[in-house]
Scaffold this motif. Structure first.
Motif, PDB file in Angstrom:
ATOM      1  N   ALA A  17      44.573  11.082 -76.774  1.00 19.96           N
ATOM      2  CA  ALA A  17      43.214  10.629 -77.093  1.00 19.96           C
ATOM      3  C   ALA A  17      42.259  11.079 -75.989  1.00 19.96           C
ATOM      4  CB  ALA A  17      43.187   9.107 -77.217  1.00 19.96           C
ATOM      5  N   PHE A  18      41.014  11.303 -76.360  1.00 21.54           N
ATOM      6  CA  PHE A  18      39.998  11.698 -75.391  1.00 21.54           C
ATOM      7  C   PHE A  18      39.407  10.458 -74.729  1.00 21.54           C
ATOM      8  CE2 PHE A  18      39.710  15.125 -78.664  1.00 21.54           C
ATOM      9  CZ  PHE A  18      40.201  16.156 -77.876  1.00 21.54           C
ATOM     10  N   PRO A  19      39.149  10.518 -73.434  1.00 13.72           N
ATOM     11  CA  PRO A  19      38.582   9.361 -72.735  1.00 13.72           C
ATOM     12  C   PRO A  19      37.074   9.248 -72.958  1.00 13.72           C
ATOM     13  CG  PRO A  19      38.831  11.156 -71.191  1.00 13.72           C
ATOM     14  CD  PRO A  19      39.410  11.628 -72.501  1.00 13.72           C
ATOM     15  N   ALA A  20      36.529   8.099 -72.650  1.00 13.47           N
ATOM     16  CA  ALA A  20      35.082   7.882 -72.771  1.00 13.47           C
ATOM     17  C   ALA A  20      34.321   8.484 -71.596  1.00 13.47           C
ATOM     18  CB  ALA A  20      34.789   6.382 -72.861  1.00 13.47           C
ATOM     19  N   PRO A  24      39.886  12.770 -63.577  1.00 11.13           N
ATOM     20  CA  PRO A  24      41.127  13.524 -63.393  1.00 11.13           C
ATOM     21  C   PRO A  24      42.273  12.925 -64.205  1.00 11.13           C
ATOM     22  CG  PRO A  24      40.737  12.109 -61.502  1.00 11.13           C
ATOM     23  CD  PRO A  24      39.538  11.969 -62.405  1.00 11.13           C
ATOM     24  N   THR A  25      43.238  13.779 -64.518  1.00 11.19           N
ATOM     25  CA  THR A  25      44.474  13.339 -65.166  1.00 11.19           C
ATOM     26  C   THR A  25      45.637  13.889 -64.352  1.00 11.19           C
ATOM     27  OG1 THR A  25      44.761  15.281 -66.575  1.00 11.19           O
ATOM     28  CG2 THR A  25      43.351  13.505 -67.441  1.00 11.19           C
ATOM     29  N   GLU A  26      46.842  13.556 -64.747  1.00  6.97           N
ATOM     30  CA  GLU A  26      48.008  14.058 -64.034  1.00  6.97           C
ATOM     31  C   GLU A  26      48.208  15.561 -64.208  1.00  6.97           C
ATOM     32  OE1 GLU A  26      49.680  13.057 -68.098  1.00  6.97           O
ATOM     33  OE2 GLU A  26      48.041  12.402 -66.836  1.00  6.97           O
ATOM     34  N   VAL A  27      47.520  16.165 -65.185  1.00  8.31           N
ATOM     35  CA  VAL A  27      47.667  17.601 -65.429  1.00  8.31           C
ATOM     36  C   VAL A  27      46.368  18.389 -65.292  1.00  8.31           C
ATOM     37  CG1 VAL A  27      49.718  17.345 -66.880  1.00  8.31           C
ATOM     38  CG2 VAL A  27      47.439  17.325 -67.935  1.00  8.31           C
ATOM     39  N   GLY A  28      45.264  17.726 -65.020  1.00  3.45           N
ATOM     40  CA  GLY A  28      43.979  18.425 -64.923  1.00  3.45           C
ATOM     41  C   GLY A  28      42.819  17.457 -64.942  1.00  3.45           C
ATOM     42  N   SER A  29      41.978  17.590 -65.965  1.00  2.00           N
ATOM     43  CA  SER A  29      40.851  16.679 -66.120  1.00  2.00           C
ATOM     44  C   SER A  29      40.564  16.491 -67.601  1.00  2.00           C
ATOM     45  CB  SER A  29      39.604  17.206 -65.402  1.00  2.00           C
ATOM     46  OG  SER A  29      39.190  18.432 -65.975  1.00  2.00           O
ATOM     47  N   SER A  30      39.881  15.411 -67.907  1.00  5.92           N
ATOM     48  CA  SER A  30      39.503  15.103 -69.292  1.00  5.92           C
ATOM     49  C   SER A  30      38.126  14.479 -69.286  1.00  5.92           C
ATOM     50  CB  SER A  30      40.492  14.117 -69.927  1.00  5.92           C
ATOM     51  OG  SER A  30      41.746  14.708 -70.117  1.00  5.92           O
ATOM     52  N   GLY A  31      37.498  14.538 -70.424  1.00  4.59           N
ATOM     53  CA  GLY A  31      36.198  13.926 -70.597  1.00  4.59           C
ATOM     54  C   GLY A  31      35.989  13.630 -72.062  1.00  4.59           C
ATOM     55  N   ASP A 128      29.430  45.509 -51.150  1.00  2.14           N
ATOM     56  CA  ASP A 128      30.411  46.179 -50.304  1.00  2.14           C
ATOM     57  C   ASP A 128      31.698  46.486 -51.056  1.00  2.14           C
ATOM     58  OD1 ASP A 128      31.526  43.677 -50.581  1.00  2.14           O
ATOM     59  OD2 ASP A 128      31.435  43.166 -48.457  1.00  2.14           O
ATOM     60  N   GLY A 129      31.765  46.070 -52.336  1.00  3.94           N
ATOM     61  CA  GLY A 129      32.903  46.380 -53.180  1.00  3.94           C
ATOM     62  C   GLY A 129      34.080  45.446 -53.029  1.00  3.94           C
ATOM     63  N   GLU A 130      33.954  44.425 -52.184  1.00  3.32           N
ATOM     64  CA  GLU A 130      35.067  43.498 -52.008  1.00  3.32           C
ATOM     65  C   GLU A 130      34.991  42.380 -53.031  1.00  3.32           C
ATOM     66  OE1 GLU A 130      36.108  42.164 -48.191  1.00  3.32           O
ATOM     67  OE2 GLU A 130      35.504  44.027 -47.228  1.00  3.32           O
ATOM     68  N   ALA A 131      36.110  42.136 -53.671  1.00  2.00           N
ATOM     69  CA  ALA A 131      36.168  41.076 -54.681  1.00  2.00           C
ATOM     70  C   ALA A 131      36.177  39.720 -54.004  1.00  2.00           C
ATOM     71  CB  ALA A 131      37.429  41.237 -55.533  1.00  2.00           C
ATOM     72  N   GLY A 132      35.695  38.736 -54.737  1.00  2.00           N
ATOM     73  CA  GLY A 132      35.725  37.372 -54.239  1.00  2.00           C
ATOM     74  C   GLY A 132      37.149  36.858 -54.169  1.00  2.00           C
ATOM     75  N   GLU A 133      37.334  35.724 -53.530  1.00  2.00           N
ATOM     76  CA  GLU A 133      38.665  35.137 -53.420  1.00  2.00           C
ATOM     77  C   GLU A 133      38.937  34.269 -54.637  1.00  2.00           C
ATOM     78  OE1 GLU A 133      39.465  33.268 -49.706  1.00  2.00           O
ATOM     79  OE2 GLU A 133      38.393  34.812 -48.603  1.00  2.00           O
ATOM     80  N   ARG A 134      39.124  34.891 -55.743  1.00  2.00           N
ATOM     81  CA  ARG A 134      39.322  34.187 -56.990  1.00  2.00           C
ATOM     82  C   ARG A 134      40.791  34.255 -57.386  1.00  2.00           C
ATOM     83  NH1 ARG A 134      35.057  34.202 -61.813  1.00  2.00           N
ATOM     84  NH2 ARG A 134      36.267  32.880 -63.145  1.00  2.00           N
ATOM     85  N   PRO A 135      41.445  33.140 -57.571  1.00  2.00           N
ATOM     86  CA  PRO A 135      42.877  33.167 -57.888  1.00  2.00           C
ATOM     87  C   PRO A 135      43.130  33.597 -59.328  1.00  2.00           C
ATOM     88  CG  PRO A 135      42.070  30.933 -57.993  1.00  2.00           C
ATOM     89  CD  PRO A 135      40.924  31.785 -57.491  1.00  2.00           C
ATOM     90  N   PHE A 136      44.359  34.002 -59.577  1.00  2.00           N
ATOM     91  CA  PHE A 136      44.803  34.226 -60.944  1.00  2.00           C
ATOM     92  C   PHE A 136      45.018  32.846 -61.549  1.00  2.00           C
ATOM     93  CE2 PHE A 136      46.146  38.033 -58.708  1.00  2.00           C
ATOM     94  CZ  PHE A 136      45.684  39.025 -59.559  1.00  2.00           C
ATOM     95  N   ARG A 137      44.466  32.639 -62.746  1.00  6.79           N
ATOM     96  CA  ARG A 137      44.574  31.324 -63.388  1.00  6.79           C
ATOM     97  C   ARG A 137      44.862  31.484 -64.869  1.00  6.79           C
ATOM     98  NH1 ARG A 137      39.328  27.986 -62.947  1.00  6.79           N
ATOM     99  NH2 ARG A 137      40.653  26.349 -63.773  1.00  6.79           N
ATOM    100  N   ILE A 138      45.597  30.513 -65.394  1.00  6.36           N
ATOM    101  CA  ILE A 138      45.732  30.325 -66.834  1.00  6.36           C
ATOM    102  C   ILE A 138      45.392  28.863 -67.082  1.00  6.36           C
ATOM    103  CG2 ILE A 138      47.234  30.357 -68.842  1.00  6.36           C
ATOM    104  CD1 ILE A 138      48.945  32.462 -67.386  1.00  6.36           C
ATOM    105  N   VAL A 139      44.439  28.646 -67.965  1.00  6.89           N
ATOM    106  CA  VAL A 139      43.967  27.287 -68.252  1.00  6.89           C
ATOM    107  C   VAL A 139      44.026  27.050 -69.752  1.00  6.89           C
ATOM    108  CG1 VAL A 139      41.908  25.814 -68.260  1.00  6.89           C
ATOM    109  CG2 VAL A 139      42.478  27.135 -66.223  1.00  6.89           C
ATOM    110  N   VAL A 140      44.385  25.836 -70.119  1.00  3.93           N
ATOM    111  CA  VAL A 140      44.341  25.434 -71.513  1.00  3.93           C
ATOM    112  C   VAL A 140      43.276  24.344 -71.650  1.00  3.93           C
ATOM    113  CG1 VAL A 140      46.149  23.669 -71.293  1.00  3.93           C
ATOM    114  CG2 VAL A 140      45.681  24.707 -73.519  1.00  3.93           C
ATOM    115  N   ALA A 141      42.549  24.405 -72.759  1.00  2.62           N
ATOM    116  CA  ALA A 141      41.579  23.370 -73.101  1.00  2.62           C
ATOM    117  C   ALA A 141      41.871  22.915 -74.526  1.00  2.62           C
ATOM    118  CB  ALA A 141      40.157  23.895 -73.009  1.00  2.62           C
ATOM    119  N   VAL A 142      41.791  21.628 -74.737  1.00  2.00           N
ATOM    120  CA  VAL A 142      41.886  21.051 -76.074  1.00  2.00           C
ATOM    121  C   VAL A 142      40.613  20.258 -76.257  1.00  2.00           C
ATOM    122  CG1 VAL A 142      43.121  19.450 -77.564  1.00  2.00           C
ATOM    123  CG2 VAL A 142      44.403  20.929 -76.008  1.00  2.00           C
ATOM    124  N   THR A 143      39.919  20.521 -77.364  1.00  2.00           N
ATOM    125  CA  THR A 143      38.641  19.856 -77.582  1.00  2.00           C
ATOM    126  C   THR A 143      38.366  19.654 -79.060  1.00  2.00           C
ATOM    127  OG1 THR A 143      36.255  19.955 -77.108  1.00  2.00           O
ATOM    128  CG2 THR A 143      37.349  22.050 -77.532  1.00  2.00           C
TER     129      THR A 143
END
Length: 148
Positions: A17-20, A24-31, A128-143
């Motif tokens: 169920a979606f929160p009101a 944060p949750t144990e696996v990410g965040s919800s709203g 200067d051609g340098e990439a930001g410090e952005r990590p590799f990510r895989i995210v799931v969203a359910v909405t």
């Protein structure tokens, strides 16, 4: 996180169920109307290979379960946000982190899978051609909120 663990998180979010209120949750965040979870995060060369393999595997498994996904660009959403338009979460948050998503419709909910890494870092490279410090990510969203 193994593929089996990633699928367990996706299943958990699909039926939860979606929160009101946002929080944060144990696996990410919800709203209100959505859940988000990081399924993979890394930043090294070895992580790049694993990132691609895991995203391909998850996309294949989800396609087998839910049918062919929509493949949507978030470029226009990102542009609308930058111009001050209010876009509901999770779409606003996703547009800031991902260029595109695989998207499935399931029993009144959307399941989105996003992968970010080298391409997005290259887009953010400075003069200067340098990439930001952005990590590799895989995210799931359910909405339950339709994409904008």
């Amino acid at each position: 996180m193994t593929t089996a663990q990633q699928l367990a998180v996706i299943e958990l979010l699909r039926v939860r169920a979606f929160p009101a209120e946002r929080g944060p949750t144990e696996v990410g965040s919800s709203g209100p109307g959505y859940h988000l979870a990081d399924l993979f995060r890394g930043d090294g060369v070895a992580d790049a290979d694993q990132h691609g393999a895991e995203h391909t595997a998850l996309t294949g498994i989800l396609t087998a379960r839910f049918g062919e996904p929509y493949y949507i660009s978030l470029w226009s959403v990102r542009t609308r946000v930058s111009e001050g338009e209010e876009i509901p979460d999770p779409w606003c948050e996703l547009s800031g982190a991902f260029a595109c998503l695989h998207l499935w419709r399931w029993e009144g909910r959307w399941l989105a899978l996003g992968a970010a890494g080298e391409e997005e870092a290259a887009e953010e490279a400075g003069a200067d051609g340098e990439a930001g410090e952005r990590p590799f990510r895989i995210v799931v969203a359910v909405t339950e909120t339709d994409p904008p």
